[in-house]
Design a protein around this motif. Structure first.
Motif, short mmCIF file in Angstrom:
data_model
loop_
_atom_site.label_atom_id
_atom_site.label_comp_id
_atom_site.label_asym_id
_atom_site.label_seq_id
_atom_site.Cartn_x
_atom_site.Cartn_y
_atom_site.Cartn_z
N ILE A 149 8.45 -7.71 -5.71
CA ILE A 149 7.13 -8.37 -5.83
C ILE A 149 6.15 -7.44 -5.74
O ILE A 149 6.29 -6.07 -4.95
N GLU A 150 4.97 -7.14 -6.81
CA GLU A 150 4.32 -6.20 -6.85
C GLU A 150 2.79 -6.75 -7.06
O GLU A 150 1.86 -6.14 -7.75
N VAL A 151 2.57 -7.84 -5.89
CA VAL A 151 1.01 -8.37 -6.21
C VAL A 151 -0.06 -7.64 -4.97
O VAL A 151 -1.00 -7.55 -5.32
N ILE A 152 0.67 -6.81 -4.05
CA ILE A 152 -0.09 -6.04 -3.36
C ILE A 152 -0.56 -4.75 -4.02
O ILE A 152 0.28 -3.92 -4.43
N GLN A 153 -1.69 -4.56 -3.79
CA GLN A 153 -2.46 -3.32 -4.47
C GLN A 153 -2.95 -2.23 -3.61
O GLN A 153 -2.90 -1.09 -4.29
N ASP A 154 -3.19 -2.68 -2.45
CA ASP A 154 -3.64 -1.59 -1.50
C ASP A 154 -3.19 -2.09 -0.08
O ASP A 154 -3.19 -3.30 0.10
N VAL A 155 -3.10 -1.16 0.89
CA VAL A 155 -2.86 -1.55 2.17
C VAL A 155 -3.73 -0.63 3.25
O VAL A 155 -3.63 0.54 3.21
N LEU A 156 -4.60 -1.41 3.85
CA LEU A 156 -5.68 -0.70 4.71
C LEU A 156 -5.25 -1.01 6.19
O LEU A 156 -4.51 -1.83 6.46
N VAL A 157 -5.68 0.24 6.94
CA VAL A 157 -5.39 -0.01 8.45
C VAL A 157 -6.64 -0.32 9.25
O VAL A 157 -7.75 0.96 8.99
N ALA A 158 -7.10 -1.09 9.79
CA ALA A 158 -8.45 -1.40 10.33
C ALA A 158 -8.86 -0.50 11.10
O ALA A 158 -10.01 0.05 11.27
N PRO A 159 -8.10 -0.01 12.41
CA PRO A 159 -8.55 0.83 13.22
C PRO A 159 -8.79 2.29 12.54
O PRO A 159 -9.55 3.13 13.17
#
Length: 454
Positions: free
Chosen positions: A81-91
């Motif tokens: 699956i390749e729909v995730i473009q970026d992963v952010l960490v809120a803290p």
């Protein structure tokens, strides 16, 4: 061994997702990939971890790509699956999260943040903007000030009327900040409810090693799930949406009946098997229902106490639905641990079990089976199993629940209003049924208590 890496070009983001855990990767993301494959669109996903950097550390080196493995009785099928473009960490970078939520191209925010994520924060707490509801309302306030178009906020958690619950939490916070802003949220932001269903066991290190050998690459974000999936969504969006129906999603006017069916039939019996199955020595759901006594418990609960409490959803055959559920539970490829399902029971019990009990008491219907489930939970949160071994109870109220086992556990636990509504806790029929079931479990064991019931 090589690490999985992204093979397709980046996709413009249209969705921000809060809570990129296993269920999101097994459910929301694959449905979105199906929609893009069938009809295109700028529906890349920016995933936001609200606490741990784990998802970012798993997905980042892989360019957001990961493997979704369908585990059926006949074998496994892997899909990247390749729909995730970026992963952010809120803290770590709350500003980047706010930028993603406020971005003009963001049309939908989806949520899998578990029941405890919908807490309305206290404005006296300096950390309130970093809670899920705080992040959403802060971003909505910025969209309001900038004149950005309204968005849709879609909860994908197992909560009754999850859209209304999300809206109520957001409005409660918005009203504390600015009444005019809150009215804009009420008038413009859409909060559709939905019902989600796919069994997704926790991925183990052994799973990662085994799939690495089979697939020829290492995937730290790999997720496992059953073949079945069902997504019923209220057709109430503020703007464009992915063509999720390409993957089989159902769009309806109201999801209430489907939601009640799933919460009571699936989640209710899952909890029953989690607590009573764990006490009976069963590590996984498939192990428990391989025991005819536990399979009989499911059938008893459905036929005698759960189905009579439901209004049949449009297009659903309830006996056929529960028969299919038992088949899903029996899938030996899915090692869904009873301990995993037992987590956070103080927050799950009211929706999954106690509402059905209250309805049955009001209608004069039996409650002995569901009272046995409550008693099993009470025994479980005491922290000691039937062999005298410690139970690792994972629950936000774990300390209070354990302390309640000094003296009369049933009476003490029933005073906890965060779990038990006073009207239900004070009902003599309910108290007597739970006390009898608890005594039977303590004296004879969970399995024998089920045999007495069925």
């Amino acid at each position: 061994m090589t690490r999985l890496t992204r093979r397709t070009p980046p996709m413009a983001p249209g969705i921000v997702h809060l809570g990129p855990g296993a269920f999101f990767r097994a459910f929301v993301a694959p449905y979105t990939a199906d929609a893009v494959a069938a009809h295109g669109g700028d529906w890349g996903i920016t995933a936001v971890s609200l606490q741990s950097p784990r998802a970012r550390d798993q997905l980042g080196p892989q360019g957001g790509a990961y493997t979704s493995v369908t585990m059926g009785p006949e074998g496994e099928e892997a899909r990247v699956i390749e729909v995730i473009q970026d992963v952010l960490v809120a803290p770590e970078d709350p500003h980047a999260v706010q930028q993603a939520l406020v971005a003009p191209e963001t049309k939908i925010v989806t949520l899998t943040i578990t029941e405890k994520g919908y807490r309305v924060p206290d404005l006296s707490d300096d950390d309130w903007p970093r809670t899920a509801i705080g992040l959403l309302v802060t971003a909505l306030g910025e969209r309001w000030r900038l004149g950005r178009r309204p968005i849709t906020i879609l909860s994908c958690d197992n909560l009754p009327d999850n859209g209304a619950a999300t809206k109520a939490a957001c409005l409660a916070l918005a009203r504390r900040l600015d009444e005019t802003f809150a009215q804009w949220v009420a008038d413009n932001i859409r909060f559709p409810s939905c019902m989600v269903d796919r069994i997704t066991p926790a991925t183990t290190q052994a799973d990662l090693d085994r799939l690495e050998a089979q697939l020829g690459y290492r995937d730290e974000a790999l997720v496992l799930h059953e073949p079945f999936r069902q997504w019923v969504i209220e057709d109430n969006f503020a703007g464009p949406r992915p063509a999720w129906e390409a993957g089989g999603a159902q769009f309806v006017r109201s999801v209430g009946a489907h939601e009640a069916m799933k919460l009571r039939c699936l989640n209710g019996t899952h909890s029953a098997l989690a607590y009573l199955g764990y006490l009976g020595g069963h590590e996984a759901i498939s192990d428990a229902v391989a025991d005819p006594v536990y399979a009989g418990l499911c059938r008893y609960l459905w036929d005698e106490e759960i189905l009579p409490s439901l209004d049949p959803p449009e297009g659903e055959d309830l006996p056929a639905y529960t028969a299919a559920l038992l088949g899903r539970y029996q899938n030996p490829a899915i090692r869904h641990r009873t301990w995993q399902i037992a987590m956070d029971g103080s927050q799950k019990l009211p929706q999954r079990i106690l509402g059905t009990i209250a309805d049955n008491l009001a209608a004069g219907r039996p409650i002995a089976g569901l009272a046995l489930v409550v008693a099993g939970w009470m025994r479980y949160v005491g922290g000691v199993d039937e062999a005298g071994a410690d139970i690792d109870v994972r629950d936000p109220m774990a300390a209070a629940l354990r302390a309640a086992h000094t003296g009369d556990p049933v009476a003490n636990l029933l005073t906890i209003e965060a779990v038990f509504e006073p009207a239900l806790a004070g009902d003599a029929r309910f108290r007597a049924a739970v006390a009898t079931a608890y005594d039977t479990i303590v004296t004879h064991g969970a399995r024998a208590a089920i045999e007495d019931l069925i």
